[in-house]
Write a protein that holds these residues in place. Structure first.
Motif, mmCIF file in Angstrom:
data_model
loop_
_atom_site.group_PDB
_atom_site.id
_atom_site.type_symbol
_atom_site.label_atom_id
_atom_site.label_comp_id
_atom_site.label_asym_id
_atom_site.label_seq_id
_atom_site.Cartn_x
_atom_site.Cartn_y
_atom_site.Cartn_z
ATOM 1 N N CYS A 110 0.793 -1.228 0.000
ATOM 2 C CA CYS A 110 0.000 0.000 0.000
ATOM 3 C C CYS A 110 0.825 1.278 0.000
ATOM 4 N N VAL A 111 2.056 1.235 0.492
ATOM 5 C CA VAL A 111 2.869 2.451 0.529
ATOM 6 C C VAL A 111 3.094 3.011 -0.880
ATOM 7 N N LEU A 112 3.001 2.157 -1.885
ATOM 8 C CA LEU A 112 3.176 2.609 -3.268
ATOM 9 C C LEU A 112 2.040 3.525 -3.725
ATOM 10 N N MET A 113 0.936 3.539 -2.965
ATOM 11 C CA MET A 113 -0.161 4.440 -3.338
ATOM 12 C C MET A 113 0.194 5.900 -3.103
ATOM 13 N N ARG A 114 1.316 6.142 -2.458
ATOM 14 C CA ARG A 114 1.814 7.515 -2.367
ATOM 15 C C ARG A 114 2.432 7.961 -3.689
ATOM 16 N N GLU A 115 2.683 6.987 -4.595
ATOM 17 C CA GLU A 115 3.371 7.279 -5.850
ATOM 18 C C GLU A 115 2.613 6.674 -7.037
ATOM 19 N N ALA A 138 -4.878 -5.531 -10.669
ATOM 20 C CA ALA A 138 -4.209 -4.940 -9.505
ATOM 21 C C ALA A 138 -5.188 -4.840 -8.348
ATOM 22 N N LYS A 139 -4.647 -4.924 -7.130
ATOM 23 C CA LYS A 139 -5.444 -4.738 -5.920
ATOM 24 C C LYS A 139 -4.841 -3.572 -5.146
ATOM 25 N N MET A 140 -5.692 -2.654 -4.741
ATOM 26 C CA MET A 140 -5.238 -1.466 -4.039
ATOM 27 C C MET A 140 -6.209 -1.123 -2.923
ATOM 28 N N ARG A 141 -5.848 -0.128 -2.136
ATOM 29 C CA ARG A 141 -6.756 0.448 -1.147
ATOM 30 C C ARG A 141 -7.193 1.830 -1.629
ATOM 31 N N LEU A 142 -7.753 2.615 -0.741
ATOM 32 C CA LEU A 142 -8.181 3.964 -1.110
ATOM 33 C C LEU A 142 -7.072 4.993 -0.914
ATOM 34 N N GLY A 143 -5.958 4.546 -0.347
ATOM 35 C CA GLY A 143 -4.834 5.437 -0.118
ATOM 36 C C GLY A 143 -3.985 4.884 1.009
ATOM 37 N N TYR A 144 -2.913 5.589 1.314
ATOM 38 C CA TYR A 144 -2.018 5.168 2.395
ATOM 39 C C TYR A 144 -2.289 5.997 3.649
ATOM 40 N N ASP A 145 -2.006 7.285 3.597
ATOM 41 C CA ASP A 145 -2.174 8.150 4.769
ATOM 42 C C ASP A 145 -3.635 8.489 5.030
ATOM 43 N N ASP A 146 -4.428 8.524 3.969
ATOM 44 C CA ASP A 146 -5.861 8.810 4.080
ATOM 45 C C ASP A 146 -6.550 8.186 2.865
ATOM 46 N N ARG A 147 -7.817 8.531 2.657
ATOM 47 C CA ARG A 147 -8.573 7.916 1.563
ATOM 48 C C ARG A 147 -8.693 8.820 0.337
ATOM 49 N N SER A 171 -8.148 2.963 3.784
ATOM 50 C CA SER A 171 -6.752 3.345 3.590
ATOM 51 C C SER A 171 -5.870 2.430 4.431
ATOM 52 N N LYS A 172 -4.571 2.571 4.266
ATOM 53 C CA LYS A 172 -3.633 1.817 5.106
ATOM 54 C C LYS A 172 -3.844 2.191 6.568
ATOM 55 N N VAL A 173 -4.004 3.472 6.840
ATOM 56 C CA VAL A 173 -4.169 3.941 8.211
ATOM 57 C C VAL A 173 -5.446 3.377 8.829
ATOM 58 N N ASP A 174 -6.479 3.185 8.018
ATOM 59 C CA ASP A 174 -7.727 2.602 8.520
ATOM 60 C C ASP A 174 -7.543 1.147 8.942
ATOM 61 N N GLY A 175 -6.547 0.486 8.365
ATOM 62 C CA GLY A 175 -6.323 -0.926 8.675
ATOM 63 C C GLY A 175 -7.496 -1.779 8.260
ATOM 64 N N TYR A 176 -8.035 -2.535 9.227
ATOM 65 C CA TYR A 176 -9.214 -3.366 8.963
ATOM 66 C C TYR A 176 -10.381 -2.962 9.861
ATOM 67 N N LYS A 177 -10.297 -1.772 10.433
ATOM 68 C CA LYS A 177 -11.346 -1.323 11.342
ATOM 69 C C LYS A 177 -12.594 -0.912 10.569
ATOM 70 N N PRO A 178 -13.779 -1.348 11.025
ATOM 71 C CA PRO A 178 -15.017 -0.865 10.410
ATOM 72 C C PRO A 178 -15.117 0.645 10.596
ATOM 73 N N PRO A 179 -15.830 1.335 9.699
ATOM 74 C CA PRO A 179 -16.594 0.780 8.585
ATOM 75 C C PRO A 179 -15.750 0.646 7.325
ATOM 76 N N ALA A 180 -16.353 0.071 6.286
ATOM 77 C CA ALA A 180 -15.757 0.096 4.954
ATOM 78 C C ALA A 180 -16.376 1.273 4.204
ATOM 79 N N TYR A 181 -15.539 1.995 3.475
ATOM 80 C CA TYR A 181 -16.005 3.204 2.783
ATOM 81 C C TYR A 181 -16.345 2.861 1.332
ATOM 82 N N TRP A 182 -17.418 2.104 1.167
ATOM 83 C CA TRP A 182 -17.816 1.649 -0.170
ATOM 84 C C TRP A 182 -18.136 2.817 -1.105
ATOM 85 N N GLU A 183 -18.602 3.928 -0.544
ATOM 86 C CA GLU A 183 -18.915 5.084 -1.385
ATOM 87 C C GLU A 183 -17.670 5.634 -2.067
ATOM 88 N N GLU A 184 -16.490 5.445 -1.451
ATOM 89 C CA GLU A 184 -15.246 5.899 -2.062
ATOM 90 C C GLU A 184 -14.838 4.972 -3.218
#
Length: 321
Positions: A110-115, A138-147, A171-184
């Motif tokens: 996920c750190v690559l999402m900064r670039e 590819a599999k990604m998140r919504l971001g690293y530091d935020d979404r 995001s990475k910072v969110d980890g696996y904590k609920p909720p999931a931001y499906w709208e993003e």
């Protein structure tokens, strides 16, 4: 709609892929990531993570399996993508979503999402290196530091030639904590024309339908939810047809765990087998009260035989009740 079994490092290995795809409802699996650094990995490493390459990149019941790579060097990622295809991979997936500190520290996941530019270079290198009939995803998140990086990174992956993008709704910072931001996920999906698959916090049939409505994605990738409820994919499929199927019983789940343990014993030492069984039982606690009752005693075992004996005792007690 498609349901994809997510890659979960240290748990969703080939034996559990075989076990869960036999339950039914899963359309595709993805391997645990193969870590790509500076040297070329030998074929045995690919076969270790993806023994399905010996079977046309499919599980025993015919479910396709993608080979996932993780790394930050475009040239080496391209070379390993080419090797995976040479060994029989029909899909090469790139991991831009792993939030593990060790992985991120070594510039993977996920750190690559900064670039986004580097994400583009890596994906483009893999796309150039593999035959055109091999799908690059590819599999990604919504971001690293935020979404805030979901749209930019999805656009970079699409421009590089990714045919599909799985987006974990945190995001990475969110980890696996609920909720999931499906709208993003919906925002990113609307910004690209390639296929987007939603991932994150799908534990029940109702969660699937809510995720589908909010994200706009008919296809989903499920990890922890399928580990906690092995028949979840089957249940979702039935709901789409307007039907319902009986829930998998605890004795049936125990049979799955026993089958998994037997398969693991052909690959790993007992201490590692019990470790993986404990991981699965820990997730099963969320779906089955019997697993919760079993957990205090099961977690103490370090050998396979007493662990399985514990399982059998719970099944016997259930039958006698």
């Amino acid at each position: 709609m498609r349901i994809i079994l997510a890659p979960m490092e240290g748990l969703v290995d080939a034996p559990i892929r075989e076990t869960l795809t036999k339950v039914g409802g899963i359309d595709r699996c993805v391997t645990e990531f193969i870590r790509v650094t500076h040297g070329m990995l030998p074929p045995r490493i690919f076969y270790k993570y993806a023994p399905e390459l010996h079977n046309q990149a499919r599980t025993e019941v015919g479910t396709p399996v993608a080979v996932q790579l993780l790394g930050s060097d475009p040239e080496m990622m391209g070379r390993h993508g080419a090797k995976a295809a040479e060994l029989g991979a029909t899909q090469v997936d790139i991991n831009f979503g792993c939030p593990a500190k060790t992985v991120n520290k070594h510039k993977g996941g996920c750190v690559l999402m900064r670039e986004p530019d580097l994400m583009y270079e890596i994906t483009a290198a893999v796309r150039r290196a593999v035959p055109t009939d091999v799908l690059v995803t590819a599999k990604m998140r919504l971001g690293y530091d935020d979404r805030s990086m979901g749209v930019a990174c999805a656009q970079a992956l699409e421009a590089a030639g990714a045919g599909e993008i799985v987006i974990h709704a945190r995001s990475k910072v969110d980890g696996y904590k609920p909720p999931a931001y499906w709208e993003e996920i919906a925002r990113a999906r609307e910004a690209v024309s390639c296929h987007v698959i939603a991932n994150g916090e799908i534990w029940t049939v109702a969660d699937y339908w809510r995720c589908r409505e909010v994200s706009g994605c008919a296809d989903v990738m499920i990890g922890r939810g399928l580990i906690a409820r092995p028949d979840l994919a089957r249940q979702i499929r039935a709901s789409q047809r307007g039907e319902s199927v009986p829930d998998m019983t605890w004795p049936e789940v125990v049979q799955l765990v026993r089958h998994y343990a037997r398969a693991l014993q052909t690959r790993l030492e007992d201490k590692y087998v019990t470790g993986r069984i404990k991981q699965w039982l820990n997730y099963l606690r969320q779906g089955y009260p019997e697993a919760e009752a079993l957990w205090p005693s099961a977690r103490k075992h370090r050998e396979v035989a007493p662990m399985l004996a514990c399982l059998d005792q719970i099944v016997a007690a259930s039958a006698a009740a």
